[in-house]
Design a protein around this motif. Structure first.
Motif, PDB file in Angstrom:
ATOM      1  N   LEU A   1       0.876  -1.104  -0.094  1.00  0.00           N
ATOM      2  CA  LEU A   1      -0.088  -0.012   0.081  1.00  0.00           C
ATOM      3  C   LEU A   1       0.798   1.273  -0.013  1.00  0.00           C
ATOM      4  N   TYR A   2       2.127   1.201   0.633  1.00  0.00           N
ATOM      5  CA  TYR A   2       2.795   2.335   0.860  1.00  0.00           C
ATOM      6  C   TYR A   2       3.186   2.901  -0.588  1.00  0.00           C
ATOM      7  N   TRP A   3       3.549   1.713  -1.539  1.00  0.00           N
ATOM      8  CA  TRP A   3       3.997   1.871  -2.861  1.00  0.00           C
ATOM      9  C   TRP A   3       3.113   2.383  -3.597  1.00  0.00           C
ATOM     10  N   ILE A   4       1.831   1.892  -3.513  1.00  0.00           N
ATOM     11  CA  ILE A   4       0.569   2.307  -4.350  1.00  0.00           C
ATOM     12  C   ILE A   4       0.328   3.724  -4.137  1.00  0.00           C
ATOM     13  N   TRP A   5       0.273   4.263  -2.757  1.00  0.00           N
ATOM     14  CA  TRP A   5       0.067   5.883  -2.377  1.00  0.00           C
ATOM     15  C   TRP A   5       1.173   6.776  -2.890  1.00  0.00           C
ATOM     16  N   GLY A   6       2.401   5.994  -3.039  1.00  0.00           N
ATOM     17  CA  GLY A   6       3.385   6.836  -3.469  1.00  0.00           C
ATOM     18  C   GLY A   6       3.215   7.130  -5.234  1.00  0.00           C
ATOM     19  N   ILE A   7       2.805   6.115  -5.535  1.00  0.00           N
ATOM     20  CA  ILE A   7       2.598   6.172  -6.902  1.00  0.00           C
ATOM     21  C   ILE A   7       1.310   7.515  -7.285  1.00  0.00           C
ATOM     22  N   VAL A   8       0.288   7.498  -6.447  1.00  0.00           N
ATOM     23  CA  VAL A   8      -0.449   8.446  -6.666  1.00  0.00           C
ATOM     24  C   VAL A   8      -0.039   9.766  -6.281  1.00  0.00           C
ATOM     25  N   ALA A   9       0.844   9.819  -5.140  1.00  0.00           N
ATOM     26  CA  ALA A   9       1.238  11.059  -4.908  1.00  0.00           C
ATOM     27  C   ALA A   9       2.073  11.689  -6.106  1.00  0.00           C
ATOM     28  N   THR A  10       3.119  10.674  -6.734  1.00  0.00           N
ATOM     29  CA  THR A  10       4.020  11.180  -7.740  1.00  0.00           C
ATOM     30  C   THR A  10       3.395  11.602  -8.922  1.00  0.00           C
ATOM     31  N   VAL A  11       2.001  10.816  -9.361  1.00  0.00           N
ATOM     32  CA  VAL A  11       1.152  11.047 -10.626  1.00  0.00           C
ATOM     33  C   VAL A  11       0.579  12.601 -10.317  1.00  0.00           C
ATOM     34  N   ALA A  12      -0.019  12.605  -9.176  1.00  0.00           N
ATOM     35  CA  ALA A  12      -0.530  14.092  -8.851  1.00  0.00           C
ATOM     36  C   ALA A  12       0.259  15.174  -8.815  1.00  0.00           C
ATOM     37  N   ALA A  13       1.571  15.231  -8.285  1.00  0.00           N
ATOM     38  CA  ALA A  13       2.421  15.992  -8.353  1.00  0.00           C
ATOM     39  C   ALA A  13       2.866  16.408  -9.757  1.00  0.00           C
ATOM     40  N   VAL A  14       3.172  15.327 -10.774  1.00  0.00           N
ATOM     41  CA  VAL A  14       3.623  15.637 -12.050  1.00  0.00           C
ATOM     42  C   VAL A  14       2.452  16.380 -13.026  1.00  0.00           C
ATOM     43  N   ALA A  15       1.198  16.038 -12.609  1.00  0.00           N
ATOM     44  CA  ALA A  15      -0.132  16.441 -13.288  1.00  0.00           C
ATOM     45  C   ALA A  15      -0.177  17.934 -12.944  1.00  0.00           C
ATOM     46  N   ILE A  16       0.162  18.426 -11.863  1.00  0.00           N
ATOM     47  CA  ILE A  16      -0.071  19.873 -11.322  1.00  0.00           C
ATOM     48  C   ILE A  16       0.793  20.953 -12.321  1.00  0.00           C
ATOM     49  N   TRP A  17       2.088  20.283 -12.866  1.00  0.00           N
ATOM     50  CA  TRP A  17       2.866  21.287 -13.849  1.00  0.00           C
ATOM     51  C   TRP A  17       2.100  21.731 -15.057  1.00  0.00           C
ATOM     52  N   PRO A  18       1.886  20.848 -15.941  1.00  0.00           N
ATOM     53  CA  PRO A  18       1.127  21.125 -17.318  1.00  0.00           C
ATOM     54  C   PRO A  18      -0.071  21.828 -16.952  1.00  0.00           C
ATOM     55  N   LEU A  19      -1.022  21.596 -15.806  1.00  0.00           N
ATOM     56  CA  LEU A  19      -2.259  22.281 -15.605  1.00  0.00           C
ATOM     57  C   LEU A  19      -1.868  23.614 -14.981  1.00  0.00           C
ATOM     58  N   SER A  20      -0.715  24.074 -14.517  1.00  0.00           N
ATOM     59  CA  SER A  20      -0.515  25.441 -14.061  1.00  0.00           C
ATOM     60  C   SER A  20       0.312  26.218 -14.939  1.00  0.00           C
ATOM     61  N   LEU A  21       0.502  25.913 -16.219  1.00  0.00           N
ATOM     62  CA  LEU A  21       1.067  26.752 -17.042  1.00  0.00           C
ATOM     63  C   LEU A  21       0.537  27.961 -17.296  1.00  0.00           C
ATOM     64  N   LEU A  22       1.212  29.078 -17.382  1.00  0.00           N
ATOM     65  CA  LEU A  22       0.900  30.324 -17.771  1.00  0.00           C
ATOM     66  C   LEU A  22      -0.360  30.501 -18.850  1.00  0.00           C
ATOM     67  N   ILE A  23      -0.170  29.806 -19.966  1.00  0.00           N
ATOM     68  CA  ILE A  23      -1.357  29.858 -20.778  1.00  0.00           C
ATOM     69  C   ILE A  23      -2.612  29.285 -20.192  1.00  0.00           C
ATOM     70  N   VAL A  24      -2.393  28.395 -19.381  1.00  0.00           N
ATOM     71  CA  VAL A  24      -3.761  27.678 -18.773  1.00  0.00           C
ATOM     72  C   VAL A  24      -4.236  28.648 -17.870  1.00  0.00           C
TER      73      VAL A  24
END
Length: 754
Positions: free
Chosen positions: A394-417
């Motif tokens: 479970l700790y590994w699964i939740w780590g994957i969720v945290a990493t995916v969420a962190a990575v997804a923040i970047w493109p959705l926070s670009l200035l053009i967005v």
């Protein structure tokens, strides 16, 4: 007697320290892992040895995922052979390796004998350390007799050589030497090589773990308090008024890092971006260097050791762990800089737009370190561990969720967005940050529970986020449920709308929420307060507020200006009782995308007037007035609706100080709308307007700074389109660097964009 001694020691420990034996806080900051390491090394060698009370074919793991132990804690605290072997090992190796006190050894004995690394006083040894040591010495002097067993294999793991080990208290030992994972049925010796391997591994591991905490705390504190330290320079007598300080700012602080665009986006990366100023870039560079240095060094490596088989294996694992902890330090600072109610805004004179820029860069490092944490540990378990087993935990699964969420923040926070789809950015930003925090918490919980303090970073981040939301909700409750009247600005062809809100007297920056305007009723939108009108009965009184206009969370849309007593709707307030205070804020907003376009569309449908419920959040801090208070002269350059960002400063800047306003606009609609406010400026303020043409910024700056060289500190304030702001920044810094003017100055950009 030994049992009574143990019980007494247990009671004393429980009363003085509680249940957990290793402290509170973080590793190295209140929590210890292996203290004393010499005793932990003894147990590390024999913890996986089978004892007489170890369950046969047991399936329960009493250790951790990465260090499984088949023997239950109560077995370790009742097995005579184990306890005597432990006591003899401690007495042999601890005196020349740290020489821990007897009290520390006894504390270890009652807190860790049953559990190992994470101490717990629940399992009480049946004999004391002293009693076990006495028994071990007797066995060593008199020899040991193996217990009756039913299997000839029970002792095949023992090295039956009569090892002659030099002892500081006896001539020699006749005890067998035990190896890890072999049956331990009689008092035995632990070889120096086995013990040293465990000792080196534990010293190395804890030292590096302490480094994770220490360097993360250092990074976090520097990120948070470097602005405070730098802002103290404003209190150095005469510094900000000196020509040398102005030259320094013109070279190393105010200009854009490269080129001349700071407010205007540039195509640095996909989606565009904003170039920081050189002063902002120095902070970003310093924090980036700290992230890189603390990730890559320093570490220690001792060999031989029991935990890692090679330096490469250790580096991959330990650096991966370091990256994960550093991500949390960046995250905490990131949350502080994003807070609308950050105490740092009140301590420093830095603008909220600068804080938001630092928030973004700390966010980038949070994402980078999170990704590095995941990649390095993935590679480690693929190369050196059991990746398939880790993937199912479970700790590994939740780590994957945290990493995916962190990575997804970047493109959705670009200035053009942020500029083209602000609502999308706003919603996804909050959701992904919340998912990241929850996933990080459970990643730590399923891996360590509350043993090592890593969850503290999540609690701090949640606390900052929650505190800010509570304060913002409290501000809305304080202002109450209000009604906003929306009308069109006459002569603007729908480019500007006006929003009047009665019953409110506010200043600084406010955020407005229109609950019935759209489905995303929870969103608040930023407006910069330029002034607020208050009337006491039949006596009219205008009180000018101090704006910042610097923490707008989207592209320039809105400004707030005073409601004129001579304009519509004031007749209704003139009949108020003599002692009733009636107040109002009025907003002139340029209709662009987002909320202003929705308001304009609803207004067009409703007719000449639209009334909507509104909640008000704020006001928020502004440092502009405090910076301008030391100026002798004020030069304001405004473009279009940017006039509302400089009017309050001009109202404060009366005689004997002098000021000048340069205002450019496309048509006369705003000039007519604000005629009374501009006409009410102090007589020492000169106003020049340019309608339908661009302001000659170079001539204005050259004339103003050259003519004010001996008049003291000059405040240059610009508010308007990004191109105008960048041109003012370019001209004022270039003229000073070339020596065309020697006037000391400060530059304030009333920015209305992310």
């Amino acid at each position: 007697m030994s049992k009574q001694f143990a019980i007494k020691a247990l009671v004393a420990a429980l009363l003085s320290r509680g249940v957990v034996a290793d402290g509170n806080g973080l590793i190295g900051w209140g929590i210890t892992m292996y203290d004393p390491p010499c005793a932990f090394a003894c147990r590390g060698v024999i913890s996986k040895c089978t004892l007489l009370c170890t369950p046969k074919n047991g399936v329960v793991n009493h250790g951790t995922h990465h260090n499984p132990v088949a023997t239950p804690p109560e077995c370790f605290t009742t097995d005579i052979a184990f306890m005597r072997t432990m006591a003899l090992c401690i007495d042999t190796y601890c005196p020349p390796n740290g020489a821990p006190s007897l009290s520390k050894i006894e504390d270890y004995w009652y807190g860790h004998l049953g559990t190992g690394t994470v101490g717990n006083y629940k399992w009480v040894p049946t004999i004391s350390y002293a009693g076990a040591l006495i028994g071990a010495k007797e066995d060593e002097l008199n020899g040991v007799k193996f217990p009756n067993t039913t299997s000839a294999d029970d002792h095949t793991g023992h090295q039956m050589l009569r090892a002659r080990i030099f002892r500081r208290y006896a001539d020699s030992s006749t005890l067998p030497t035990i190896k890890s994972k072999q049956p331990l049925n009689v008092t035995s010796m632990i070889s120096a090589s086995d013990w040293k391997s465990q000792y080196n591994g534990m010293i190395t591991f804890e030292t590096n773990e302490n480094g994770h905490s220490t360097y993360t705390v250092i990074l976090m504190l520097i990120a948070l308090f470097l602005p405070v330290v730098l802002s103290l320079l404003r209190f150095v007598p005469g510094l900000t008024r000196s020509k040398g300080w102005s030259y320094f700012n013109s070279v190393l602080n105010y200009p854009a890092l490269w080129g001349s665009s700071h407010r205007e986006p540039v195509a640095m990366v996909a989606g565009g971006g904003l170039v920081p100023t050189r002063g902002q870039a120095m902070y970003i560079t310093f924090i980036s260097i700290l992230n890189i240095v603390f990730l890559t060094a320093p570490y220690i490596y001792l060999s031989p050791q029991s935990i890692f088989g090679s330096r490469e294996e250790q580096d991959m694992s330990v650096m991966g762990c370091r990256a994960g902890v550093l991500a949390m330090g960046n995250m905490v600072a990131m949350f502080v800089f994003s807070s609308r109610n950050s105490v740092l805004l009140y301590i420093t004179d830095w603008s909220h737009s600068t804080f938001l820029l630092l928030h973004r860069w700390l966010g980038y490092w949070t994402i980078i370190q999170t990704v590095l944490h995941s990649i390095l540990l993935l590679a480690y378990y693929v190369e050196y561990g059991d990746y398939a087993a880790e993937l199912a935990r479970l700790y590994w699964i939740w780590g994957i969720v945290a990493t995916v969420a962190a990575v997804a923040i970047w493109p959705l926070s670009l200035l053009i967005v942020r500029q083209k789809a602000y609502e999308l950015f706003y919603v996804t930003h909050i959701v992904l940050i919340f998912v990241f925090l929850i996933a990080y918490y459970y990643h730590i919980w399923y891996r360590y529970t509350y043993n090592w303090g890593y969850e503290i970073f999540a609690f701090i981040a949640f606390g900052i986020w929650g505190k800010d939301r509570i304060l913002r909700a409290g501000q809305m409750i304080y202002h109450g449920w209000r009604t906003a009247k929306i009308t069109a600005v006459e002569g603007s062809d729908g480019e500007y709308i006006r929003i009047d809100i009665d019953g409110v007297h506010s200043e600084g920056v406010v955020y407005l929420c229109f609950p019935t305007l759209a489905l995303n009723f929870w969103q608040t939108h930023p407006f910069s307060v330029t002034s607020s009108f208050a009337r006491n009965g039949s006596t009219q009184q205008a009180t000018v507020a101090t704006p910042t206009g610097k923490d707008s969370e989207k592209h320039a849309e809105t400004e707030i200006t005073v409601a004129s007593p001579n304009q519509s709707d004031t007749a209704s307030t003139s009949s108020s009782p003599p002692h009733e205070v009636v107040s109002r804020i009025s907003i002139i907003a340029r209709t662009r995308s987002g909320i202003t376009s929705r308001l304009a569309a609803r207004l067009a449908t409703a007719g000449s007037e639209l009334r909507l419920p509104v909640l008000i959040e704020g006001p928020f801090h502004s440092s502009v007035s405090s910076q301008l208070s030391q100026c002798s002269t004020l030069v304001c350059i405004a473009g279009g609706v940017g006039i509302t960002g400089v009017l309050p400063h001009l109202h404060h800047f009366g005689s004997p100080r002098h000021g000048r306003l340069y205002w450019g606009m496309r048509n006369t609609s705003l000039k007519d709308e604000l005629a009374i406010e501009v006409g009410d400026l102090p007589s020492s303020i000169q106003v020049e307007t340019a309608i339908g043409k661009r302001l000659d910024v170079e001539s204005i700056i050259r004339e103003e700074l050259a003519s004010r060289a001996s008049d003291g500190l000059v405040g240059v304030v610009v508010c308007g389109p990004a191109g105008l702001a960048d041109e003012v920044r370019k001209q004022v810094t270039e003229l000073t660097r070339r020596g065309a003017t020697t006037a000391p100055y400060i530059l304030i950009d009333e920015a209305f964009s992310w």
